[in-house]
Scaffold this motif. Sequence first.
Motif, PDB file in Angstrom:
ATOM      1  N   TYR A  32       0.837  -1.198   0.000  1.00 34.81           N
ATOM      2  CA  TYR A  32       0.000   0.000   0.000  1.00 34.81           C
ATOM      3  C   TYR A  32       0.880   1.259   0.000  1.00 34.81           C
ATOM      4  CZ  TYR A  32      -2.759   3.898   1.650  1.00 34.81           C
ATOM      5  OH  TYR A  32      -3.324   5.134   1.771  1.00 34.81           O
ATOM      6  N   ARG A  50       6.839   9.290   3.411  1.00 41.31           N
ATOM      7  CA  ARG A  50       6.101   8.128   2.966  1.00 41.31           C
ATOM      8  C   ARG A  50       5.557   8.386   1.583  1.00 41.31           C
ATOM      9  NH1 ARG A  50       0.627   8.890   3.208  1.00 41.31           N
ATOM     10  NH2 ARG A  50       0.213   6.665   2.915  1.00 41.31           N
ATOM     11  N   ARG A  99       3.944  -1.401   4.222  1.00 38.73           N
ATOM     12  CA  ARG A  99       2.742  -2.000   4.794  1.00 38.73           C
ATOM     13  C   ARG A  99       1.770  -2.289   3.664  1.00 38.73           C
ATOM     14  NH1 ARG A  99      -0.046   3.127   8.079  1.00 38.73           N
ATOM     15  NH2 ARG A  99       0.025   4.592   6.310  1.00 38.73           N
ATOM     16  N   ARG A 101      -1.655  -2.227   3.926  1.00 37.23           N
ATOM     17  CA  ARG A 101      -2.954  -1.564   3.976  1.00 37.23           C
ATOM     18  C   ARG A 101      -2.855  -0.354   4.888  1.00 37.23           C
ATOM     19  NH1 ARG A 101      -7.477  -5.577   5.680  1.00 37.23           N
ATOM     20  NH2 ARG A 101      -6.546  -6.644   3.913  1.00 37.23           N
ATOM     21  N   LEU A 104      -2.669  -0.320   8.968  1.00 37.86           N
ATOM     22  CA  LEU A 104      -1.900  -1.426   9.524  1.00 37.86           C
ATOM     23  C   LEU A 104      -0.513  -0.926   9.905  1.00 37.86           C
ATOM     24  CD1 LEU A 104      -2.675  -4.435   7.153  1.00 37.86           C
ATOM     25  CD2 LEU A 104      -3.573  -4.008   9.450  1.00 37.86           C
ATOM     26  N   PRO A 105       0.156  -1.603  10.812  1.00 42.66           N
ATOM     27  CA  PRO A 105       1.536  -1.230  11.098  1.00 42.66           C
ATOM     28  C   PRO A 105       2.434  -1.603   9.917  1.00 42.66           C
ATOM     29  CG  PRO A 105       0.938  -3.192  12.321  1.00 42.66           C
ATOM     30  CD  PRO A 105      -0.314  -2.689  11.695  1.00 42.66           C
ATOM     31  N   TYR A 106       3.567  -0.928   9.839  1.00 42.21           N
ATOM     32  CA  TYR A 106       4.544  -1.288   8.818  1.00 42.21           C
ATOM     33  C   TYR A 106       5.157  -2.631   9.222  1.00 42.21           C
ATOM     34  CZ  TYR A 106       4.140   3.329   6.725  1.00 42.21           C
ATOM     35  OH  TYR A 106       3.668   4.461   6.094  1.00 42.21           O
ATOM     36  N   GLY A 107       4.882  -3.634   8.420  1.00 47.99           N
ATOM     37  CA  GLY A 107       5.283  -4.984   8.795  1.00 47.99           C
ATOM     38  C   GLY A 107       6.527  -5.511   8.132  1.00 47.99           C
ATOM     39  N   TYR A 108       7.008  -4.815   7.107  1.00 51.44           N
ATOM     40  CA  TYR A 108       8.187  -5.262   6.377  1.00 51.44           C
ATOM     41  C   TYR A 108       9.247  -4.176   6.482  1.00 51.44           C
ATOM     42  CZ  TYR A 108       4.844  -8.591   4.572  1.00 51.44           C
ATOM     43  OH  TYR A 108       3.891  -9.569   4.464  1.00 51.44           O
ATOM     44  N   TRP A 109      10.434  -4.587   6.928  1.00 52.47           N
ATOM     45  CA  TRP A 109      11.494  -3.621   7.197  1.00 52.47           C
ATOM     46  C   TRP A 109      12.791  -4.044   6.521  1.00 52.47           C
ATOM     47  CZ3 TRP A 109      10.960   0.835  10.184  1.00 52.47           C
ATOM     48  CH2 TRP A 109       9.713   0.978  10.814  1.00 52.47           C
TER      49      TRP A 109
END
Length: 119
Positions: A32, A50, A99, A101, A104-109
């Motif tokens: 997203y 962002r 992320r 969506r 949602l939290p940013y899940g990929y770093w």
Amino acid sequence: QVQLVESGGGLVQAGDSLRLSCAASGRTFSIYDLGWFRQAPGKEREIVARITWSGGSTSYPDSVKGRFTISKEYAKNTVYLQMNSLKPEDTAVYYCAARLRMGLPYGYWGQGTQVTVSS
């Protein structure tokens, strides 16, 4: 899964410019938006830019607005952070994160890249 790899950090002097890159791979079609974050020693992590993956809408906090520019090269699935007029207080480890969506939290770093600005 989405994989992110940052590059481009280094040691610069105050007033210099630096461009960071974040190469995304994997299920990039599911992203997203992607953000650039930074964390200095003893400080909380903060977002500095962002960009939405498909539309390219951008946003910045006041602390970097006018100095930092985030952009995306669609063909390379790469997001850039152009940093101008760097200040010593910009010294930090910079991370990109994705992320899937809004909300949602940013899940990929990514692994992070060090930026050091000397006075």
